[in-house]
Design a protein around this motif. Structure first.
Motif, PDB file in Angstrom:
ATOM      1  N   CYS A  24      -5.663 -30.610   6.673  1.00  0.00           N
ATOM      2  CA  CYS A  24      -6.513 -31.482   5.860  1.00  0.00           C
ATOM      3  C   CYS A  24      -7.980 -31.473   6.264  1.00  0.00           C
ATOM      4  N   MET A  73      -5.467 -37.038  -4.713  1.00  0.00           N
ATOM      5  CA  MET A  73      -4.370 -36.549  -3.886  1.00  0.00           C
ATOM      6  C   MET A  73      -3.436 -35.769  -4.790  1.00  0.00           C
ATOM      7  N   HIS A  96       1.743 -32.196  -0.275  1.00  0.00           N
ATOM      8  CA  HIS A  96       0.558 -33.021  -0.514  1.00  0.00           C
ATOM      9  C   HIS A  96      -0.692 -32.350   0.028  1.00  0.00           C
ATOM     10  N   ALA A  98      -5.228 -33.414   0.041  1.00  0.00           N
ATOM     11  CA  ALA A  98      -6.356 -34.194  -0.442  1.00  0.00           C
ATOM     12  C   ALA A  98      -7.325 -33.246  -1.137  1.00  0.00           C
TER      13      ALA A  98
END
Length: 120
Positions: A24, A73, A96, A98
């Motif tokens: 991330c 997201m 997932h 961002a």
């Protein structure tokens, strides 16, 4: 009765914790060495190009502190607009990432394990 000299609490000063690269962006992680706390607490600065990933064992809870104007997201195939003050629980197996710049608090249970980050 003698007084205990061992403190019963734990403090993390995130300004003193070195950042670690992650899919991330950059995470500062605390409390991995605290047996009384079954998880870890991270402050993560999300880069614009976060990688889609998932965890097989970890549940993450994102609390958004700061978000760019178009922050989102990706949760599996769904794209969710996010803003400061929101929170999302991401169970194991949910892919997932961002999208856009943001700063989050990430509460991870059980304790974070870098071996449990799986990229597509």
């Amino acid at each position: 009765m003698p007084e205990s000299t061992q403190k019963k609490y734990h403090i993390a000063d995130f300004s003193q914790i070195e950042g670690t690269s992650c899919p991330c962006g950059t995470a500062r992680r605390a409390f991995a060495d605290v047996p009384e706390f079954p998880g870890t607490l991270h402050v993560t600065e999300i880069s614009e190009d976060a990688e889609l990933h998932y965890h097989r064992k970890l549940t993450e809870t994102y609390y958004f502190l700061e978000c760019g104007e178009d922050a989102k997201m990706q949760l599996d195939d769904e794209f969710i607009p996010v803003h400061a003050g929101m929170s999302i629980v991401i169970p194991p197996g949910v892919r997932h990432r961002a999208i856009g710049s943001m700063k989050i608090i990430n509460i991870v249970f059980p304790k974070f394990d870098p071996e449990d980050e799986w990229l597509d």
